[in-house]
Scaffold this motif. Structure first.
Motif, short mmCIF file in Angstrom:
data_model
loop_
_atom_site.label_atom_id
_atom_site.label_comp_id
_atom_site.label_asym_id
_atom_site.label_seq_id
_atom_site.Cartn_x
_atom_site.Cartn_y
_atom_site.Cartn_z
N VAL A 101 -5.29 2.91 -1.30
CA VAL A 101 -5.46 1.53 -0.44
C VAL A 101 -4.48 0.44 -1.12
O VAL A 101 -4.24 -0.13 -0.45
CB VAL A 101 -6.93 1.28 -1.80
N HIS A 102 -4.60 0.50 -2.48
CA HIS A 102 -3.19 -0.64 -2.91
C HIS A 102 -1.98 0.29 -2.40
O HIS A 102 -1.35 0.63 -2.79
CB HIS A 102 -3.56 -0.73 -4.19
N SER A 103 -1.03 -1.34 -1.96
CA SER A 103 0.42 -1.16 -1.08
C SER A 103 0.99 -0.40 -2.45
O SER A 103 1.91 0.08 -2.34
CB SER A 103 0.60 -2.11 -0.18
N GLY A 126 -1.30 -0.84 3.97
CA GLY A 126 -0.15 -1.20 4.89
C GLY A 126 1.73 -0.75 4.32
O GLY A 126 2.36 -1.49 5.07
N TYR A 172 1.17 -10.03 -3.87
CA TYR A 172 1.69 -8.54 -3.24
C TYR A 172 2.34 -8.32 -2.35
O TYR A 172 1.59 -9.10 -1.17
CB TYR A 172 0.79 -7.74 -4.38
N ALA A 226 -9.23 -8.87 0.76
CA ALA A 226 -10.20 -7.24 0.81
C ALA A 226 -10.89 -6.84 -0.27
O ALA A 226 -10.96 -7.32 -1.55
CB ALA A 226 -9.32 -5.91 1.63
N PHE A 253 -9.80 -6.85 7.13
CA PHE A 253 -10.70 -6.55 5.97
C PHE A 253 -11.26 -7.90 5.31
O PHE A 253 -12.09 -7.08 4.71
CB PHE A 253 -9.43 -6.44 5.08
N TYR A 302 -12.40 1.47 6.61
CA TYR A 302 -11.73 2.68 5.76
C TYR A 302 -12.23 4.08 6.16
O TYR A 302 -11.59 4.65 5.73
CB TYR A 302 -12.00 2.43 4.43
C1 PHB Z 1 -3.17 -2.60 0.76
O1 PHB Z 1 -2.77 -3.13 -0.45
O2 PHB Z 1 -2.27 -2.51 1.22
C2 PHB Z 1 -4.53 -2.88 1.37
C3 PHB Z 1 -5.49 -3.08 0.27
C4 PHB Z 1 -6.82 -3.71 1.04
C5 PHB Z 1 -6.96 -3.46 2.46
C6 PHB Z 1 -5.89 -3.44 3.38
C7 PHB Z 1 -4.12 -3.09 3.17
O3 PHB Z 1 -8.25 -3.43 3.21
#
Ligand code: PHB
Length: 387
Positions: A101-103, A126, A172, A226, A253, A302
């Motif tokens: 989930v987390h970039s 993303g 971030y 999000a 989100f 998701y």
């Molecule tokens: C991300 O960290 O890339 C991220 C996290 C939650 C989201 C969308 C992107 O809903």
């Protein structure tokens, strides 16, 4: 001597096909690296649900191989990412990585995937770099790049005639890149981002910044939050009395998977995303029915991304008959496929990121009602990808 050599040759002839077959038979080990704690916990669950729904619809098998899972809670903590992914690759010897989930965590995963050659499908994060400078033959994304919803929302807000905006997000990669995409399109369309506000991830101390927004009086606010943080932000924004005076927009989100908890505070919010409620996509109707029946829950973006990660894996595996070591053939098959997604069919770009419609949605009750298309077949620019 001669007989020994003949026996050895016979043994080798027998062993060769066996060794070859090992890459494509037996159970396929899937390393699921997702958050099951922290602000993104619900997102991780939805992704896993979506992924497993697709697999169950295919009798528990993809590319002729039964799947087994090893799971790690990555806690959305980038400082633990390399250790966590190495556990899956080196200790558990997984065939495929699915996450996350987390970039920031996803960039750690992409580095290990690139170095080890392990197949990686990213079902959310993303991070622009994953399909930018870090792009690779064995790395795919079923979700979006941070740039995509930001850019589409920026374009739509400029078209509405909004002249000034303040951005507010977590400090971030995801927040920074979402705002960057927004700013690129908004300013190209004649708008001006007058202030860029941030809070540390996953902090939810918004009060001082909301006071600053009120004092700045921009034409609108653009935001990326999000999960649990988005619930708190939308409630705080409404409670501060800002909703009526300064319209709040965001990457979708902000209101996806969160509406039950946000209640009336989210009513009327307009966001941009590659999924929404009220699509007239046949695959969406069957997906929603199956998801609701299996999990007694409504799916969100998701869940769709998890479902499509499994679809991508299934398409690639079918082409290589379950042998994940055939990376070029796997990639070629996935790249020429149309992914029959609940969001609407999409294809993957040369850098393996979805080329997709970004919808405009508005919150009505408990739904993100699709009210238009902000950007048709939007492709991430994939800056820095050499492949
Ligand atoms: C991300 O960290 O890339 C991220 C996290 C939650 C989201 C969308 C992107 O809903």
């Amino acid at each position: 001597m001669k007989t020994t050599l003949i026996a050895l040759a016979a043994a080798l002839t027998l062993a060769a096909p066996l060794a070859q077959a090992q890459g494509s038979s037996g159970k396929l080990k899937i390393g699921l690296m997702l958050p099951s704690s922290g602000t993104y916990a619900a997102l991780g669950t939805a992704i896993e649900n979506g992924f497993k729904l697709y697999v169950a619809e295919h009798g528990g098998k993809l590319g002729g191989r039964e799947l087994e899972y090893v799971s790690v809670d990555d806690e959305s903590d980038p400082s633990k990412a390399t250790d966590n992914v190495n556990k899956l690759v080196k200790r558990d010897k997984v065939d495929v990585l699915i996450g996350t989930v987390h970039s920031g965590v996803a960039m750690g995963m992409a580095k290990v995937a690139k170095d080890s050659g392990t197949l990686l499908i990213v079902p959310n994060a993303g991070a622009d770099a994953v399909t930018g400078p870090m792009c690779a033959v064995n790395i795919f994304r079923s979700s979006f790049s941070n740039w995509q919803p930001g850019y589409a929302m920026g374009e739509a807000m400029a078209k509405k005639g909004i002249k000034t905006a303040v951005s507010i997000t977590w400090k971030y990669a995801a927040g920074d890149e979402s705002v960057k995409g927004f700013k690129e399109a908004f300013e190209k369309g004649g708008g001006k981002v007058v202030k860029e506000l941030t809070v540390p991830f996953p902090g939810v101390e918004f009060q001082a910044l909301l006071t600053e927004i009120a004092a700045t009086k921009p034409g609108a606010v653009y935001t990326f939050f999000a999960g649990g943080g988005a619930v708190k932000f939308v409630k705080d924004y409404a409670a501060a009395g800002l909703k009526k005076s300064i319209p709040l927009y965001g990457a979708g989100f902000l209101t996806d998977g969160t509406l039950d908890a946000q209640g009336a505070a989210a009513d009327g919010l307009v966001t941009a995303l590659h999924y929404g409620d009220g699509l007239t996509v046949p695959r969406d109707a069957s997906f929603r029915l199956a998801y609701a029946k299996t999990y007694k829950l409504q799916p969100d973006v998701y869940a769709v991304q998890g479902y499509d990660a499994a679809q991508i894996l299934g398409i690639g595996l079918a082409a290589v008959k379950g042998d994940v070591s055939k990376k070029a053939e796997f990639a070629a098959a996935v790249q020429k496929a149309k992914i029959d997604s609940p969001r609407g069919a999409f294809s993957l770009s040369r850098s393996h990121n979805p080329v997709q419609d970004i919808y405009l949605r508005q919150v009505v009750g408990k739904e993100n009602k699709v009210i238009g298309v902000a950007s048709k077949a939007l492709a991430d620019p994939a800056r820095g990808c050499r492949m």
